[in-house]
Design a protein around this motif. Sequence first.
Motif, PDB file in Angstrom:
ATOM      1  N   LEU A  40      -7.562  -6.225  -4.247  1.00 21.92           N
ATOM      2  CA  LEU A  40      -8.433  -5.462  -3.349  1.00 21.92           C
ATOM      3  C   LEU A  40      -8.687  -4.101  -3.982  1.00 21.92           C
ATOM      4  CD1 LEU A  40      -9.818  -5.428  -0.507  1.00 21.92           C
ATOM      5  CD2 LEU A  40      -7.750  -4.282   0.322  1.00 21.92           C
ATOM      6  N   TYR A  41      -9.966  -3.734  -4.051  1.00 22.30           N
ATOM      7  CA  TYR A  41     -10.355  -2.456  -4.639  1.00 22.30           C
ATOM      8  C   TYR A  41     -11.022  -1.582  -3.579  1.00 22.30           C
ATOM      9  CZ  TYR A  41      -9.558  -4.830  -9.076  1.00 22.30           C
ATOM     10  OH  TYR A  41      -8.995  -5.526 -10.116  1.00 22.30           O
ATOM     11  N   ARG A  42     -10.704  -0.306  -3.622  1.00 24.68           N
ATOM     12  CA  ARG A  42     -11.278   0.657  -2.680  1.00 24.68           C
ATOM     13  C   ARG A  42     -12.100   1.670  -3.459  1.00 24.68           C
ATOM     14  NH1 ARG A  42      -9.934   5.731  -0.488  1.00 24.68           N
ATOM     15  NH2 ARG A  42     -10.400   5.949   1.732  1.00 24.68           N
ATOM     16  N   LEU A  43     -13.399   1.688  -3.190  1.00 24.18           N
ATOM     17  CA  LEU A  43     -14.318   2.634  -3.825  1.00 24.18           C
ATOM     18  C   LEU A  43     -14.797   3.612  -2.766  1.00 24.18           C
ATOM     19  CD1 LEU A  43     -15.973   3.342  -6.449  1.00 24.18           C
ATOM     20  CD2 LEU A  43     -17.816   1.971  -5.446  1.00 24.18           C
ATOM     21  N   THR A  44     -14.633   4.899  -3.038  1.00 25.67           N
ATOM     22  CA  THR A  44     -14.965   5.894  -2.017  1.00 25.67           C
ATOM     23  C   THR A  44     -15.604   7.122  -2.643  1.00 25.67           C
ATOM     24  OG1 THR A  44     -14.061   7.198  -0.176  1.00 25.67           O
ATOM     25  CG2 THR A  44     -12.689   7.005  -2.147  1.00 25.67           C
ATOM     26  N   ARG A  45     -16.342   7.860  -1.809  1.00 27.81           N
ATOM     27  CA  ARG A  45     -16.819   9.191  -2.198  1.00 27.81           C
ATOM     28  C   ARG A  45     -15.924  10.275  -1.599  1.00 27.81           C
ATOM     29  NH1 ARG A  45     -21.117  11.030  -0.399  1.00 27.81           N
ATOM     30  NH2 ARG A  45     -21.693   9.531   1.196  1.00 27.81           N
ATOM     31  N   GLN A  46     -14.944   9.883  -0.812  1.00 28.85           N
ATOM     32  CA  GLN A  46     -14.045  10.836  -0.166  1.00 28.85           C
ATOM     33  C   GLN A  46     -12.928  11.224  -1.145  1.00 28.85           C
ATOM     34  OE1 GLN A  46     -13.018   8.655   3.374  1.00 28.85           O
ATOM     35  NE2 GLN A  46     -14.764   9.474   4.510  1.00 28.85           N
ATOM     36  N   GLY A  47     -13.264  12.142  -2.049  1.00 28.86           N
ATOM     37  CA  GLY A  47     -12.326  12.494  -3.107  1.00 28.86           C
ATOM     38  C   GLY A  47     -11.036  13.102  -2.606  1.00 28.86           C
ATOM     39  N   CYS A  48     -11.121  13.936  -1.570  1.00 26.57           N
ATOM     40  CA  CYS A  48      -9.911  14.584  -1.072  1.00 26.57           C
ATOM     41  C   CYS A  48      -8.965  13.566  -0.436  1.00 26.57           C
ATOM     42  CB  CYS A  48     -10.290  15.674  -0.073  1.00 26.57           C
ATOM     43  SG  CYS A  48      -8.945  16.830   0.277  1.00 26.57           S
ATOM     44  N   GLY A  49      -9.526  12.627   0.321  1.00 30.67           N
ATOM     45  CA  GLY A  49      -8.705  11.574   0.911  1.00 30.67           C
ATOM     46  C   GLY A  49      -8.064  10.698  -0.148  1.00 30.67           C
ATOM     47  N   ASP A 183      -7.195   6.187   5.883  1.00 25.75           N
ATOM     48  CA  ASP A 183      -8.431   6.873   5.492  1.00 25.75           C
ATOM     49  C   ASP A 183      -8.509   8.209   6.228  1.00 25.75           C
ATOM     50  OD1 ASP A 183     -10.679   6.933   3.944  1.00 25.75           O
ATOM     51  OD2 ASP A 183     -11.909   5.736   5.289  1.00 25.75           O
ATOM     52  N   PRO A 184      -7.613   9.152   5.897  1.00 24.42           N
ATOM     53  CA  PRO A 184      -7.385  10.273   6.808  1.00 24.42           C
ATOM     54  C   PRO A 184      -8.245  11.521   6.612  1.00 24.42           C
ATOM     55  CG  PRO A 184      -5.738  10.281   5.085  1.00 24.42           C
ATOM     56  CD  PRO A 184      -6.632   9.114   4.807  1.00 24.42           C
ATOM     57  N   ILE A 185      -8.878  11.687   5.447  1.00 26.65           N
ATOM     58  CA  ILE A 185      -9.601  12.931   5.156  1.00 26.65           C
ATOM     59  C   ILE A 185     -11.030  12.576   4.769  1.00 26.65           C
ATOM     60  CG2 ILE A 185      -9.687  15.009   3.732  1.00 26.65           C
ATOM     61  CD1 ILE A 185      -6.670  14.737   3.317  1.00 26.65           C
ATOM     62  N   CYS A 186     -11.999  13.221   5.408  1.00 29.33           N
ATOM     63  CA  CYS A 186     -13.386  12.789   5.229  1.00 29.33           C
ATOM     64  C   CYS A 186     -14.208  13.677   4.303  1.00 29.33           C
ATOM     65  CB  CYS A 186     -14.084  12.651   6.582  1.00 29.33           C
ATOM     66  SG  CYS A 186     -13.935  14.078   7.667  1.00 29.33           S
ATOM     67  N   ASP A 187     -13.610  14.691   3.676  1.00 32.96           N
ATOM     68  CA  ASP A 187     -14.374  15.515   2.738  1.00 32.96           C
ATOM     69  C   ASP A 187     -14.524  14.820   1.391  1.00 32.96           C
ATOM     70  OD1 ASP A 187     -14.443  18.992   3.250  1.00 32.96           O
ATOM     71  OD2 ASP A 187     -13.989  17.514   4.796  1.00 32.96           O
ATOM     72  N   THR A 188     -15.687  14.964   0.778  1.00 36.26           N
ATOM     73  CA  THR A 188     -15.953  14.303  -0.499  1.00 36.26           C
ATOM     74  C   THR A 188     -15.461  15.122  -1.691  1.00 36.26           C
ATOM     75  OG1 THR A 188     -18.173  15.261  -0.524  1.00 36.26           O
ATOM     76  CG2 THR A 188     -17.947  13.032   0.374  1.00 36.26           C
ATOM     77  N   TYR A 189     -15.465  16.457  -1.580  1.00 33.37           N
ATOM     78  CA  TYR A 189     -15.138  17.277  -2.751  1.00 33.37           C
ATOM     79  C   TYR A 189     -13.647  17.247  -3.043  1.00 33.37           C
ATOM     80  CZ  TYR A 189     -14.555  21.129  -5.960  1.00 33.37           C
ATOM     81  OH  TYR A 189     -14.208  21.877  -7.060  1.00 33.37           O
ATOM     82  N   PHE A 190     -13.326  17.080  -4.327  1.00 31.12           N
ATOM     83  CA  PHE A 190     -11.942  17.185  -4.793  1.00 31.12           C
ATOM     84  C   PHE A 190     -11.991  17.574  -6.264  1.00 31.12           C
ATOM     85  CE2 PHE A 190      -7.653  15.487  -5.936  1.00 31.12           C
ATOM     86  CZ  PHE A 190      -6.923  16.219  -5.019  1.00 31.12           C
ATOM     87  N   GLU A 191     -11.249  18.607  -6.615  1.00 35.50           N
ATOM     88  CA  GLU A 191     -11.301  19.151  -7.964  1.00 35.50           C
ATOM     89  C   GLU A 191     -10.804  18.130  -8.995  1.00 35.50           C
ATOM     90  OE1 GLU A 191     -12.290  21.667 -10.877  1.00 35.50           O
ATOM     91  OE2 GLU A 191     -12.612  22.111  -8.747  1.00 35.50           O
ATOM     92  N   ILE A 192     -11.492  18.042 -10.123  1.00 35.71           N
ATOM     93  CA  ILE A 192     -11.050  17.169 -11.211  1.00 35.71           C
ATOM     94  C   ILE A 192     -10.690  18.023 -12.422  1.00 35.71           C
ATOM     95  CG2 ILE A 192     -12.406  15.206 -10.400  1.00 35.71           C
ATOM     96  CD1 ILE A 192     -14.478  15.824 -12.546  1.00 35.71           C
TER      97      ILE A 192
END
Length: 215
Positions: A40-49, A183-192
């Motif tokens: 099972l693979y999870r693809l998301t835009r919610q980087g912070c989560g 799936d607890p955090i809905c913000d997309t931005y997360f520093e890389i």
Amino acid sequence: MNHLFEGPYIDYLLSRSPLSTAEVFGYGSSTMLFSSEDRLYRLTRQGCGHGFVARESALGNPHVPRIIKDFGPVAPSDEDKEDFYWLAQVEWLQDLDPTDVVTQKLSALLIELTDDEPQIYGEELEHFAACCIELANEEPELRGLLTTLATMAAFATEHQAEADIKLDNIMLRPGTNELVLADPICDTYFEIDGAQRERMEQIRAYVLDEMAPRT
């Protein structure tokens, strides 16, 4: 089933392993699940989560989904230049039984903790975390989940992110019946980091070159 995401970068991802041989299993507001054989693979835009779950899974917290393989950021987002698609192979979980006594108790408790407003931010998150820690001492069957909710709230506060605290974002681990914050955090931005950003720019250049008209 239609794809949740659209654009050249999702097309890029779907043409490459591991998603090229996978089928869409389900999706939420910013997340898609793909299955391939027993994986099972999870693809998301919610980087912070994604970042929170990856950290807690690596620390052995049983109340987040176990990440079997963290691919990290895998392509630029089709929505915003500073956001990315994040991919992980995760364990299989199951939905909560709405007729179960523990589920009903948890539902009522979450409504009380959030005043039935599941998306919370800033000082409200700090208050939520304090309440979870206090309740963890009073609710032994929910202690692990409540402690994880408090940890999540602190992580979201640190990253100036918004949490999404509702029953739909909690699942059950088959066999152990552990409650899992999925799936607890809905913000997309997360520093890389620098290496990840260099890789994202390489993918961006490749996709833009493929899109360019040929003469």
